[in-house]
Scaffold this motif. Structure first.
Motif, PDB file in Angstrom:
ATOM      1  N   ALA A  44      26.503  83.478  34.122  1.00  0.00           N
ATOM      2  CA  ALA A  44      27.647  82.636  33.770  1.00  0.00           C
ATOM      3  C   ALA A  44      28.058  82.789  32.312  1.00  0.00           C
ATOM      4  CB  ALA A  44      27.329  81.165  34.055  1.00  0.00           C
ATOM      5  N   LEU A  45      27.180  83.383  31.498  1.00  0.00           N
ATOM      6  CA  LEU A  45      27.462  83.513  30.062  1.00  0.00           C
ATOM      7  C   LEU A  45      27.900  84.923  29.674  1.00  0.00           C
ATOM      8  CD1 LEU A  45      24.439  81.473  28.638  1.00  0.00           C
ATOM      9  CD2 LEU A  45      26.753  80.677  29.149  1.00  0.00           C
ATOM     10  N   VAL A  46      27.955  85.851  30.626  1.00  0.00           N
ATOM     11  CA  VAL A  46      28.403  87.208  30.316  1.00  0.00           C
ATOM     12  C   VAL A  46      29.894  87.164  29.987  1.00  0.00           C
ATOM     13  CG1 VAL A  46      28.652  89.559  31.172  1.00  0.00           C
ATOM     14  CG2 VAL A  46      26.671  88.194  31.836  1.00  0.00           C
ATOM     15  N   PRO A  47      30.309  87.657  28.835  1.00  0.00           N
ATOM     16  CA  PRO A  47      31.720  87.554  28.440  1.00  0.00           C
ATOM     17  C   PRO A  47      32.626  88.567  29.124  1.00  0.00           C
ATOM     18  CG  PRO A  47      30.488  88.715  26.747  1.00  0.00           C
ATOM     19  CD  PRO A  47      29.478  88.263  27.764  1.00  0.00           C
ATOM     20  N   GLY A  48      32.048  89.468  29.925  1.00  0.00           N
ATOM     21  CA  GLY A  48      32.825  90.548  30.507  1.00  0.00           C
ATOM     22  C   GLY A  48      32.474  91.859  29.819  1.00  0.00           C
ATOM     23  N   LEU A 129      41.991  89.266  32.699  1.00  0.00           N
ATOM     24  CA  LEU A 129      41.813  90.690  32.986  1.00  0.00           C
ATOM     25  C   LEU A 129      41.293  91.354  31.712  1.00  0.00           C
ATOM     26  CD1 LEU A 129      45.089  91.327  35.018  1.00  0.00           C
ATOM     27  CD2 LEU A 129      42.787  90.909  35.909  1.00  0.00           C
ATOM     28  N   GLY A 130      40.131  90.923  31.310  1.00  0.00           N
ATOM     29  CA  GLY A 130      39.517  91.365  30.068  1.00  0.00           C
ATOM     30  C   GLY A 130      38.328  90.485  29.775  1.00  0.00           C
ATOM     31  N   LYS A 131      37.784  90.585  28.599  1.00  0.00           N
ATOM     32  CA  LYS A 131      36.631  89.786  28.209  1.00  0.00           C
ATOM     33  C   LYS A 131      37.061  88.373  27.839  1.00  0.00           C
ATOM     34  CE  LYS A 131      33.596  91.812  25.600  1.00  0.00           C
ATOM     35  NZ  LYS A 131      32.968  92.554  24.477  1.00  0.00           N
ATOM     36  N   ASP A 132      36.124  87.459  27.847  1.00  0.00           N
ATOM     37  CA  ASP A 132      36.423  86.081  27.454  1.00  0.00           C
ATOM     38  C   ASP A 132      37.018  86.052  26.052  1.00  0.00           C
ATOM     39  OD1 ASP A 132      35.401  85.223  29.835  1.00  0.00           O
ATOM     40  OD2 ASP A 132      33.464  84.572  29.038  1.00  0.00           O
ATOM     41  N   GLY A 133      38.113  85.343  25.896  1.00  0.00           N
ATOM     42  CA  GLY A 133      38.727  85.190  24.583  1.00  0.00           C
ATOM     43  C   GLY A 133      39.541  86.381  24.124  1.00  0.00           C
TER      44      GLY A 133
END
Length: 661
Positions: A44-48, A129-133
């Motif tokens: 759940a903490l993987v940012p992508g 459609l990318g990493k968190d933030g």
């Protein structure tokens, strides 16, 4: 969740040490209950993972190249040597396909639109459609402009004036009487149906799934990357994935070749008008494709991709300017009244148009085969090409922004363009202007309409220039996409490979035109519908594969935990303290926590973010610092090594790929 914790009474140094020791002992006693996650990070903490944060080895996939290349080259040779035989076989396959599988294309178009609208408005719409933030790579204005560019092309000039006029003179079965007011509005609504929401939903499905796989899950920009969760990594990178990529190549080849053939037809008509020739022959069409193919080869080999992009942007401006000129020099007041009426007719009659199938009788089957099924097949064929393009420009946007933007923005712009072009053609026909008759020849309608406008002497030249640039840029871009699909996702496929696919595509366009007999469009339509059948099934599989992956996305997992935790905490807090409670995070028993119903250590949640080297072997990775355990640098694509004297040097990794995307 709302349990109160006793205050820590230790206030001196010994007390602090005692508290720390107790916490450490408590954590140690819980080790047996903490699952082992890759890189010690909860899913759940993987940012992508971005596409360039993974390590992979690019190179020509010989199986895809040999099989897809051999099949298509053999088809071109067969079509050139014996077009009559190809025509006989393709006609038989076309008749069987439209008679038995027309329902499949209608079902795919409807299912994709409903699924995409639901996806955009659902809880999954918040997933980026990318990493968190990550911020969108392009501004909203630039993004819209590029969607606009993708939405306008050869079809606007070819079908824009002719398709509505055709429906006005020969309305779809069981709708309106010919050349009536009802036929006028239904003509544009039917055109909008073929070019609007359904078409762009297909592009959005492929583009969104590819963008998610590449920019959120760190995979290659391949169609097969979408299916890693559905097929498993081994099979998605093996035969099953290769079949998907081959289907994508074949669909792109024939779909784009059809567009190139249409451009050649339209340019040929312009040549006839400008030169004063009596007729457009196959020899002229083949010559036009040959000249334009040379232009494509020059653009592909010379590396003037930026120049081609600038020309493409200029082309869009010229196209918009041309449509605007038709609006101002044509029946402006008539068009102002027609446009909003036609859009409302489109919405009002959409369910009726969607319901048309073989059960409506042979006349409807014939109409569907010629128009609706052909268009659904064409959009399916173009979806890998256009989908990968819009995936590339949409990094960082949420699924909701992407889906609604891709479906609504280009469709709205096309409604205006087709309303102006089609409305002007219908008005001139009703007024009895020269060049119009009850027998509509699509390649002639545009020039007939232009000849009736003021200051029109130079417009045929402009139209031919615009179409020529569209031909070259479409061939260039589609060939690059097929090169990507042939090289395991390399963003800079070898130029000879790009040229090869471009020449094969031009060859297919020639064969399509030669198969058309009296009407060259017949050959184009037949082969597009036949070759789109496998990829129509792939489209349905994409929905299943993408939706399954979204269920295990880190943001989905966090949302599920939050919903469960807050719901339980509120019930517990009200029960124990009435209105006077707050929330704080405390440890719960495994069967009482927010993730009690989720096996977060399952491969469905963890396998995708396990980092590997170029050979697929696991490598340690620190998600907080972004450092690889073996020191691999994503910017240089190298691993530092030490020589005998202990001096560090960089060893180039074969899995760097390229960083051009």
């Amino acid at each position: 969740m709302a349990e109160k914790q006793p205050p820590v009474s230790d206030t001196n140094e010994d007390g602090k040490a005692g508290a720390s020791r107790r916490v450490s002992e408590s954590l140690s006693s819980l080790d047996y209950r903490i699952p082992k996650y890759p890189h010690n990070i909860h899913p759940a903490l993987v940012p992508g993972i971005g596409i360039h944060e993974q390590r992979r080895r690019y190179g020509v996939d010989k199986i895809i190249l040999i099989v897809a290349g051999a099949l298509t080259v053999a088809f071109v040779i067969w079509g050139v040597i014996n077009p009559a035989s190809v025509s006989e076989v393709s006609s038989a396959m076309y008749d069987w396909t439209t008679r038995n599988l027309g329902w499949l294309f209608n079902a795919v178009a409807t299912i994709v639109l409903i699924a995409l609208l639901w996806l955009g408005l659902s809880k999954y719409g918040k997933i980026p459609l990318g990493k968190d933030g990550e911020k969108p790579e392009f501004s909203t204005f630039s993004w819209v402009a590029m969607l606009f560019a993708a939405g306008l092309g050869i079809g606007v000039l070819f079908w824009g004036p002719s398709e509505p006029l055709t429906y006005f003179i020969n309305p779809p079965p069981m709708t309106n009487e010919p050349e009536t007011v009802g036929a006028l509005n239904r003509a544009l609504a039917q055109t909008y149906y073929h070019w609007g929401f359904h078409a762009w939903a297909m592009y959005a499905l492929v583009g969104g799934a590819v963008a998610y796989a590449a920019y959120r899950r760190g995979r290659s920009l391949l169609m097969s990357s979408i299916f890693q969760r559905l097929f498993g990594k081994k099979h998605s990178e093996g035969l099953a994935g290769q079949l998907v990529d081959m289907f994508a190549i074949i669909a792109t080849l024939f779909g784009t070749a059809a567009a190139l053939g249409i451009a050649a037809l339209q340019i040929g008509e312009g040549v006839v008008i400008v030169s004063g020739a009596s007729d457009l022959t196959n020899a002229v069409l083949v010559g036009i494709i040959g000249v334009l193919a040379v232009g494509f080869v020059i653009s592909a080999v010379s590396g003037v991709s930026k120049g081609i992009r600038y020309l493409s942007n200029i082309n869009i401006v010229l196209t918009v300017g041309f449509v605007g000129m038709v609006f101002l020099l044509g029946p402006t007041l008539f068009l102002l009244n027609l446009l909003p009426t036609a859009v409302m007719e489109y919405f009002g009659s959409m369910l009726d148009m969607m319901s048309r199938s073989g059960s409506w009788g042979p006349e409807t089957v014939a109409f569907q085969s010629t128009w609706t099924v052909y268009y659904w097949a064409w959009w399916i064929s173009w979806s890998p090409f256009v989908g990968i393009f819009i995936a590339r420009i949409s990094r960082g946007r949420t699924i909701r922004q992407f889906v609604l933007g891709v479906i609504l923005i280009p469709s709205s712009l096309l409604f205006v363009a087709y309303g102006i072009m089609g409305g002007a053609a219908i008005w001139q026909y009703r007024e009895g202007r020269p060049g119009f008759s009850e027998e509509v020849v699509p390649s002639e309608v545009l020039f007939s309409m232009v000849n009736n406008l003021p200051f029109s002497e130079w417009l045929p030249w402009l139209i031919m220039v615009v179409l020529a640039i569209f031909f070259i840029t479409a061939a260039d871009s589609a060939s690059v996409v097929m090169g990507i699909l042939t090289t395991r996702g390399s963003q800079n496929p070898a130029k000879p490979l790009v040229v090869f696919w471009g020449l094969v595509m031009a060859g297919i366009a020639v064969v399509m035109l030669l198969l058309g007999d009296e009407s060259a469009l017949a050959g184009l339509q037949q082969l597009v519908i036949i070759t789109a059948v496998p990829f129509a099934i792939v489209m349905l599989m994409i929905i299943v594969a993408w939706f399954r992956e979204l269920r295990t996305d880190p943001l989905t997992l966090r949302s599920r935990y939050a919903e469960t935790a807050v719901s339980n905490a509120v019930v517990d807090g009200v029960d124990r303290y009435g209105d006077n409670f707050g929330l704080q995070v405390v440890e719960k028993e495994p069967d009482e926590g927010a993730g009690a119903d989720t096996d977060s250590a399952h491969d469905d949640y963890t396998e995708w973010y396990q980092r590997t080297d170029e050979d697929g072997e696991p490598v340690g990775f620190n998600y907080e610092t972004g450092e690889w355990a073996d020191g691999w640098d994503p910017e240089t694509g190298s691993v530092p090594v030490q020589d005998a004297q202990g001096t560090s040097t960089n060893l180039e990794s074969s899995g760097t790929g390229d960083r051009s995307v």
